[in-house]
Design a protein around this motif. Structure first.
Motif, PDB file in Angstrom:
ATOM      1  N   LEU A 106      30.255   6.193  55.549  1.00 12.78           N
ATOM      2  CA  LEU A 106      31.257   7.016  56.222  1.00 12.78           C
ATOM      3  C   LEU A 106      31.252   6.739  57.719  1.00 12.78           C
ATOM      4  N   GLU A 107      32.432   6.482  58.264  1.00 13.37           N
ATOM      5  CA  GLU A 107      32.546   6.186  59.692  1.00 13.37           C
ATOM      6  C   GLU A 107      33.305   7.300  60.392  1.00 13.37           C
ATOM      7  N   ALA A 108      33.034   7.469  61.676  1.00 13.57           N
ATOM      8  CA  ALA A 108      33.612   8.574  62.452  1.00 13.57           C
ATOM      9  C   ALA A 108      35.120   8.453  62.635  1.00 13.57           C
ATOM     10  N   ASP A 109      35.682   7.244  62.426  1.00  9.93           N
ATOM     11  CA  ASP A 109      37.122   7.063  62.638  1.00  9.93           C
ATOM     12  C   ASP A 109      37.899   6.903  61.326  1.00  9.93           C
ATOM     13  N   MET A 110      37.366   7.471  60.246  1.00  9.95           N
ATOM     14  CA  MET A 110      38.033   7.311  58.958  1.00  9.95           C
ATOM     15  C   MET A 110      38.151   8.620  58.187  1.00  9.95           C
ATOM     16  N   VAL A 111      39.062   8.626  57.231  1.00 11.54           N
ATOM     17  CA  VAL A 111      39.187   9.689  56.236  1.00 11.54           C
ATOM     18  C   VAL A 111      38.814   9.046  54.908  1.00 11.54           C
TER      19      VAL A 111
ATOM     20  N   LEU B  43      30.547  16.706  42.594  1.00  7.71           N
ATOM     21  CA  LEU B  43      31.108  17.235  43.834  1.00  7.71           C
ATOM     22  C   LEU B  43      32.199  16.307  44.361  1.00  7.71           C
ATOM     23  N   PHE B  44      33.315  16.901  44.736  1.00  7.52           N
ATOM     24  CA  PHE B  44      34.387  16.157  45.393  1.00  7.52           C
ATOM     25  C   PHE B  44      34.102  16.203  46.883  1.00  7.52           C
ATOM     26  N   ILE B  45      34.002  15.034  47.500  1.00  9.30           N
ATOM     27  CA  ILE B  45      33.708  14.938  48.933  1.00  9.30           C
ATOM     28  C   ILE B  45      34.985  14.535  49.682  1.00  9.30           C
ATOM     29  N   HIS B  46      35.323  15.303  50.709  1.00  8.63           N
ATOM     30  CA  HIS B  46      36.463  15.003  51.587  1.00  8.63           C
ATOM     31  C   HIS B  46      35.884  14.801  52.980  1.00  8.63           C
ATOM     32  N   TRP B  47      35.953  13.580  53.457  1.00  9.03           N
ATOM     33  CA  TRP B  47      35.434  13.215  54.771  1.00  9.03           C
ATOM     34  C   TRP B  47      36.583  12.962  55.734  1.00  9.03           C
ATOM     35  N   SER B  48      36.518  13.576  56.897  1.00 10.53           N
ATOM     36  CA  SER B  48      37.483  13.321  57.950  1.00 10.53           C
ATOM     37  C   SER B  48      36.693  13.215  59.250  1.00 10.53           C
ATOM     38  N   GLY B  49      36.364  11.994  59.620  1.00 14.66           N
ATOM     39  CA  GLY B  49      35.514  11.753  60.784  1.00 14.66           C
ATOM     40  C   GLY B  49      36.100  12.298  62.073  1.00 14.66           C
ATOM     41  N   GLN B  50      35.227  12.732  62.957  1.00 13.90           N
ATOM     42  CA  GLN B  50      35.642  13.372  64.213  1.00 13.90           C
ATOM     43  C   GLN B  50      36.437  12.450  65.130  1.00 13.90           C
TER      44      GLN B  50
ATOM     45  N   GLU C  11      31.143  15.404  60.095  1.00 14.62           N
ATOM     46  CA  GLU C  11      29.954  14.842  60.745  1.00 14.62           C
ATOM     47  C   GLU C  11      28.915  14.546  59.671  1.00 14.62           C
ATOM     48  N   ALA C  12      28.170  13.467  59.836  1.00 16.55           N
ATOM     49  CA  ALA C  12      27.140  13.103  58.870  1.00 16.55           C
ATOM     50  C   ALA C  12      26.094  14.208  58.714  1.00 16.55           C
ATOM     51  N   SER C  13      25.867  14.962  59.768  1.00 14.86           N
ATOM     52  CA  SER C  13      24.860  16.037  59.709  1.00 14.86           C
ATOM     53  C   SER C  13      25.260  17.150  58.742  1.00 14.86           C
ATOM     54  N   GLU C  14      26.534  17.182  58.333  1.00 17.65           N
ATOM     55  CA  GLU C  14      27.001  18.184  57.367  1.00 17.65           C
ATOM     56  C   GLU C  14      26.780  17.741  55.930  1.00 17.65           C
ATOM     57  N   LEU C  15      26.309  16.500  55.753  1.00 16.98           N
ATOM     58  CA  LEU C  15      26.115  15.960  54.413  1.00 16.98           C
ATOM     59  C   LEU C  15      24.671  15.530  54.183  1.00 16.98           C
ATOM     60  N   THR C  16      23.748  16.419  54.450  1.00 13.54           N
ATOM     61  CA  THR C  16      22.346  16.145  54.150  1.00 13.54           C
ATOM     62  C   THR C  16      22.032  16.669  52.750  1.00 13.54           C
ATOM     63  N   ILE C  17      20.974  16.159  52.169  1.00 17.53           N
ATOM     64  CA  ILE C  17      20.564  16.625  50.837  1.00 17.53           C
ATOM     65  C   ILE C  17      20.341  18.130  50.852  1.00 17.53           C
ATOM     66  N   GLU C  18      19.676  18.624  51.881  1.00 19.40           N
ATOM     67  CA  GLU C  18      19.375  20.061  51.951  1.00 19.40           C
ATOM     68  C   GLU C  18      20.646  20.911  51.987  1.00 19.40           C
TER      69      GLU C  18
ATOM     70  N   ILE D 284      23.703  20.080  51.007  1.00 21.05           N
ATOM     71  CA  ILE D 284      24.436  19.963  49.749  1.00 21.05           C
ATOM     72  C   ILE D 284      23.757  20.773  48.652  1.00 21.05           C
ATOM     73  N   ILE D 285      22.438  20.712  48.567  1.00 25.71           N
ATOM     74  CA  ILE D 285      21.724  21.500  47.556  1.00 25.71           C
ATOM     75  C   ILE D 285      21.976  22.989  47.778  1.00 25.71           C
ATOM     76  N   ASP D 286      21.950  23.444  49.026  1.00 23.37           N
ATOM     77  CA  ASP D 286      22.233  24.857  49.318  1.00 23.37           C
ATOM     78  C   ASP D 286      23.619  25.249  48.813  1.00 23.37           C
ATOM     79  N   LYS D 287      24.617  24.387  49.018  1.00 20.60           N
ATOM     80  CA  LYS D 287      25.979  24.695  48.572  1.00 20.60           C
ATOM     81  C   LYS D 287      26.077  24.685  47.051  1.00 20.60           C
ATOM     82  N   VAL D 288      25.400  23.753  46.400  1.00 19.70           N
ATOM     83  CA  VAL D 288      25.389  23.724  44.931  1.00 19.70           C
ATOM     84  C   VAL D 288      24.737  24.997  44.397  1.00 19.70           C
ATOM     85  N   GLU D 289      23.634  25.387  45.023  1.00 22.83           N
ATOM     86  CA  GLU D 289      22.924  26.598  44.599  1.00 22.83           C
ATOM     87  C   GLU D 289      23.800  27.845  44.710  1.00 22.83           C
ATOM     88  N   LEU D 290      24.604  27.919  45.770  1.00 22.98           N
ATOM     89  CA  LEU D 290      25.490  29.067  45.968  1.00 22.98           C
ATOM     90  C   LEU D 290      26.609  29.133  44.942  1.00 22.98           C
ATOM     91  N   CYS D 291      27.048  27.975  44.477  1.00 19.26           N
ATOM     92  CA  CYS D 291      28.264  27.919  43.651  1.00 19.26           C
ATOM     93  C   CYS D 291      28.035  27.665  42.166  1.00 19.26           C
TER      94      CYS D 291
END
Length: 132
Positions: free
Chosen positions: A12-17, A37-44, A76-83, A85-92
């Protein structure tokens, strides 16, 4: 690929969707459970023109990458860490807590249970590659 979250983020690059499908598995054997999980990336750094053009393809991508149990958006890449993502899976995602193996005592959707499943996947991947 067999590299899971870290490998996906490395592309994933910062200038891409981008849109993607991520399988998160936890545990092994009869205790193994997988969530798609469906991932939607929109770089800053993506230009507004490109962002608008590419985000217009969201419904097509969503239809093509089904079924999924959870949608994640990140810029941002920092929003896609294992921790995270696991927290979001656990919630849902619901888990039958009576079916927890000894290796999953930290939790059926824990980082430890994820790494057990990832090691199992990577072993299968390498065996498959050896036959090629």
């Amino acid at each position: 690929g067999s590299g899971s979250v870290e490998q996906m983020v490395s592309f994933l690059e910062a200038d891409m969707v981008a849109f993607g499908l991520l399988r998160m598995s936890f545990g092994s054997g009869k205790f193994r459970r997988s969530h798609w999980l469906f991932i939607h990336w929109s770089g800053q750094s993506c230009s507004s023109t490109r962002r608008g053009r590419d985000n217009a393809k969201l419904p097509i991508a969503k239809d093509a990458l089904q079924p999924t149990q959870l949608d994640l958006f990140a810029s941002e890449a920092s929003e896609l860490t294992i921790e995270i993502i696991i927290d979001k899976v656990e919630l849902c995602c619901a888990v039958d807590s009576e079916l927890i193996s000894t290796a999953e005592q930290a939790g059926p959707l824990s980082k430890a249970a994820f790494h057990v499943a990832l090691a199992e996947d990577q072993q299968r991947w390498h065996q498959k590659e050896a036959w090629r």
